[in-house]
Design an enzyme around this catalytic site. Structure first.
Site, PDB file in Angstrom:
ATOM      1  N   HIS A 133     -12.550   7.734   4.824  1.00 56.77           N
ATOM      2  CA  HIS A 133     -11.290   8.436   4.562  1.00 56.77           C
ATOM      3  C   HIS A 133     -11.507   9.571   3.558  1.00 56.77           C
ATOM      4  CE1 HIS A 133      -6.825   8.588   4.176  1.00 56.77           C
ATOM      5  NE2 HIS A 133      -7.101   8.977   2.937  1.00 56.77           N
ATOM      6  N   GLU A 134     -12.180   9.259   2.465  1.00 59.56           N
ATOM      7  CA  GLU A 134     -12.382  10.288   1.438  1.00 59.56           C
ATOM      8  C   GLU A 134     -13.336  11.377   1.925  1.00 59.56           C
ATOM      9  OE1 GLU A 134     -10.322  10.399  -0.871  1.00 59.56           O
ATOM     10  OE2 GLU A 134      -9.579   8.353  -0.793  1.00 59.56           O
ATOM     11  N   HIS A 137     -11.485  13.844   3.903  1.00 64.30           N
ATOM     12  CA  HIS A 137     -10.792  14.857   3.085  1.00 64.30           C
ATOM     13  C   HIS A 137     -11.741  16.004   2.725  1.00 64.30           C
ATOM     14  CE1 HIS A 137      -6.945  13.041   2.749  1.00 64.30           C
ATOM     15  NE2 HIS A 137      -7.287  12.036   1.956  1.00 64.30           N
ATOM     16  N   HIS A 143      -3.904  13.833   5.444  1.00 63.32           N
ATOM     17  CA  HIS A 143      -3.438  12.528   5.925  1.00 63.32           C
ATOM     18  C   HIS A 143      -2.876  12.682   7.331  1.00 63.32           C
ATOM     19  CE1 HIS A 143      -3.103  10.756   1.635  1.00 63.32           C
ATOM     20  NE2 HIS A 143      -4.298  10.565   2.163  1.00 63.32           N
ATOM     21  N   CYS A 144      -3.179  11.735   8.171  1.00 57.80           N
ATOM     22  CA  CYS A 144      -2.814  11.809   9.588  1.00 57.80           C
ATOM     23  C   CYS A 144      -1.691  10.808   9.854  1.00 57.80           C
ATOM     24  CB  CYS A 144      -4.040  11.464  10.420  1.00 57.80           C
ATOM     25  SG  CYS A 144      -3.712  11.385  12.169  1.00 57.80           S
ATOM     26  N   CYS A 149      -5.529   5.729  12.880  1.00 57.11           N
ATOM     27  CA  CYS A 149      -6.523   6.731  12.498  1.00 57.11           C
ATOM     28  C   CYS A 149      -6.977   6.432  11.069  1.00 57.11           C
ATOM     29  CB  CYS A 149      -5.932   8.138  12.571  1.00 57.11           C
ATOM     30  SG  CYS A 149      -7.098   9.412  12.034  1.00 57.11           S
ATOM     31  N   CYS A 168      -8.866   9.529  14.836  1.00 52.29           N
ATOM     32  CA  CYS A 168      -8.108   9.722  16.079  1.00 52.29           C
ATOM     33  C   CYS A 168      -8.639  10.996  16.769  1.00 52.29           C
ATOM     34  CB  CYS A 168      -6.608   9.860  15.789  1.00 52.29           C
ATOM     35  SG  CYS A 168      -6.168  11.391  14.973  1.00 52.29           S
ATOM     36  N   CYS A 171      -8.019  14.237  14.725  1.00 46.41           N
ATOM     37  CA  CYS A 171      -8.852  14.375  13.527  1.00 46.41           C
ATOM     38  C   CYS A 171     -10.308  14.610  13.915  1.00 46.41           C
ATOM     39  CB  CYS A 171      -8.713  13.139  12.638  1.00 46.41           C
ATOM     40  SG  CYS A 171      -7.124  13.108  11.800  1.00 46.41           S
TER      41      CYS A 171
END
Lengths: 190, 451
Positions: A133-134, A137, A143-144, A149, A168, A171
């Site tokens: 996740h990070e 970024h 953020h999705c 996702c 997803c 993304c």
């Protein structure tokens, strides 16, 4: 074919080697990257907030970014201390949007919802998902809102546990666009 | 899961840099467009220049505190949702803020989930509110488009023109006699255009004094003049992304013509009493019953404004030039007014229909509508009779031959006056003369009104 870009894994303070090795072997299965374990760095004192008994995550990110190891596409810091940003009570991690560095904290990820220590089958997927996740970024992903996702915001361990470690379609396309812009071609999610 | 239809603009107002930065950074990660202000005055300045969907406002700030700022925002931008941010010690202020119209308050530092939930909930409410406005507008538009009734050749040509013109963003000048349905044509163009989901803002330029029209169009800042108790958005601002309909554009003063020309050229303006330039993206459709070329010759209408407005010209035919539509229109209004008055009237006697077909309808469709409304109200049976349309009865054209012009004028005024139920304003409108002239003529011919 050019070698995949490298992600440098930097322990901040004392971090269990097993955790770092788990990230090193798992991340390349999801992202088109290789992972290198880098030398641990101490946590600077000025990032500690004495009243909150937490470390300022933004300041730690700046510290990481100050001394970037050469040849690394991105750097992911891993720390055992609890992190905060001034407006929020705590964060699981933080990253510079479109920047070089990201950071995750193991402090809350290692706990069960009732406060006990989380078993490995719960804890290890959490660190992979937080790291992904990070790192997302740092590749300019926001953020999705697509369910399932990895870039969906999760403000609690419960929500983090529900997520799968995948991007997803949207993304993934944006991630590929970003990588291509960086001159990294022939990439696709593995 | 909520997926917002548009990018939401957020403004974070806090005197502490560290709070502004960390909150803005976090919200940007959520995909919002976030700006910051470090004090209340700056926040108001930003809010005057740009619309923010959500503002996060710190309660405790030097100079202007959060509650005062909230009050100003509610006056200046009532559509902006405000979330107050407060420390534990000032919960009373936060509760007071809710009473004054804040959406919610958050205790600093926020819990991750709490911040996310609050903003998501607000976005959901704002999105629903926007959808509601759009749907209402659409329903209203469907109603109005149905009112453009007619299958005659001039009307079919008009429909074609509407469809062609709607696709472009060109300024349109609609001309036609009073009562021909110029506004319906404008609404139809708007409804069929790519701006159809955005607002249609109509301004009757002839209905306002110069000062009022200026305030209506440009809006005003609080205190700009004696009655300006609140800041008000002008119709130019409200028409953003939609269509601005300037009805009776031939009636505006020379000063307003200059102001209007400037706005049409740049789409930039300031509110009355304001200094901040505002920008609005709107399409202009203007309408008039006046002969603007004659007005230019007389020096009462600016030639440059005329050319700016008259990019596409759509003349709307008078009813007497499309008599074939009269039965269709009469039927349309009959159905509507029978339903409105709950009366079982469902047809028009052929004799009455024939008389309607032969009448010249100087007041055009509006006059026909009034006539049917009146006939439905006074009608006794299931069918409208010629007697229910008394102004049509004495249309004895042959009898008029040989009479003097004055006699014909007297008779015509008397007929229209009766058809309009003695209403001076409507009669003057149908006759296309002003009320003072009508009073003079009524006095001259010894005609009496009901009032």
């Amino acid at each position: 074919m050019p070698p995949p870009p490298s992600i440098g894994l930097v322990p901040l303070g004392s971090v269990d080697q097993k955790i770092l090795r788990h990230l090193k072997t798992t991340l390349p299965g999801i992202l088109p990257v290789s992972v290198q374990l880098l030398k641990a760095r101490p946590i600077p004192l000025h990032t500690y907030h004495i009243v909150r008994e937490q470390h300022n995550s933004t300041q730690l990110l700046e510290y990481l970014a100050q001394d970037l190891p050469p040849g690394m596409f991105k750097v992911l810091g891993v720390t055992g201390v609890d992190l905060y940003i001034p407006i929020l009570t705590y964060v699981f991690g933080e990253a510079q949007i479109g920047g070089d560095v990201a950071l995750i904290s193991l402090y809350r990820l290692s706990q069960e919802l009732d406060g006990r220590l989380a078993p490995p089958h719960v804890f290890w997927p959490r660190i992979v998902k937080s790291g992904l996740h990070e790192l997302g970024h740092t590749c300019n992903l926001k953020h999705c809102r697509q369910p399932d996702c990895i870039m969906q915001f999760s403000g609690s361990l419960e929500k983090l546990d529900q997520k799968n470690p995948h991007f997803c379609d949207y993304c993934r396309i944006m991630l590929n666009d970003y990588l291509e812009q960086q001159g990294i071609t022939n990439v696709s999610e593995r | 899961m909520l997926i917002p239809h548009k990018k939401f603009n957020l403004l974070v107002v806090d005197d502490e840099l560290i709070i502004r930065e960390s909150l803005a950074g976090w919200l940007q990660r959520d995909g919002y467009q976030v700006e910051t202000a470090d004090h209340g005055a700056q926040a108001l300045e930003k809010a005057a220049a740009k619309h923010y969907d959500i503002m996060l406002v710190d309660v405790k700030m030097p100079e202007m505190d959060g509650l005062t700022l909230l009050k100003h925002i509610k006056e200046q931008n009532p559509d902006t949702a405000v979330v107050m941010m407060t420390a534990y010690g000032s919960i009373e202020d936060a509760v007071e803020a809710i009473k004054q119209g804040a959406f919610d308050y958050l205790l600093k530092p926020f819990d991750l989930e709490e911040l996310s939930l609050t903003i998501d909930r607000l976005v959901q409410i704002q999105t629903l509110a926007m959808e509601n406005v759009v749907l209402k507008e659409r329903v209203a538009k469907i109603d109005r488009f149905e009112e453009l009734v007619g299958q005659s050749e001039p009307m079919l040509q008009l429909y074609d023109t509407i469809m062609d013109v709607a696709q472009s963003d060109a300024t349109v000048l609609i001309t036609g006699e009073t009562g021909t349905g110029k506004e319906l044509v404008a609404r139809a163009i708007h409804a069929q255009s790519p701006r159809g989901y955005a607002p249609f803002i109509a301004v009757n330029c002839g209905a306002f004094t110069e000062q009022l029209l200026e305030s209506e169009l440009f809006g005003h800042e609080k205190g700009a003049f004696t009655d300006a108790k609140f800041t008000k958005k002008g119709r130019l601002e409200l028409a953003h992304s939609g269509t601005l309909f300037l009805d009776e554009v031939g009636d505006i003063t020379m000063k307003m013509q200059i102001d209007l020309l400037r706005v049409l050229e740049t789409h930039e303006f300031t509110r009355v009493g304001g200094t901040i330039p505002l920008h609005s993206d709107f399409r202009v459709i203007a309408a008039t019953h006046q002969d603007l070329l004659a007005a230019i010759q007389e020096g009462t209408f600016r030639r440059d404004l005329y050319y700016r407005l008259n990019v596409v010209h759509i003349p709307v035919p008078p009813l007497r030039e499309r008599r074939g539509d009269i039965p269709l229109l009469a039927e349309h209004f009959l159905v509507r007014y029978a339903a409105e008055t709950n009366k079982k009237i469902d047809s028009i006697h052929p004799e009455a229909l024939e008389a309607m077909r032969n009448y010249d309808w100087p007041g055009n469709v509006r006059e026909l509508e009034n006539a049917i409304e009146r006939a439905v109200v006074i009608g006794k049976g299931r069918q409208i009779q010629l007697a229910d349309l008394p102004f049509l009865g004495p249309t004895d054209r042959s009898a008029a031959v040989g009479r003097s012009l004055e006699e014909m004028e007297r008779q015509h005024i008397a007929q229209v006056l009766e058809a309009e139920g003695g209403n001076i304003s409507r009669t003057a409108q149908v006759l296309k003369i002003n009320r003072t002239t009508l009073y003079h003529k009524l006095k001259k011919y010894g005609l009496k009104t009901c009032n």
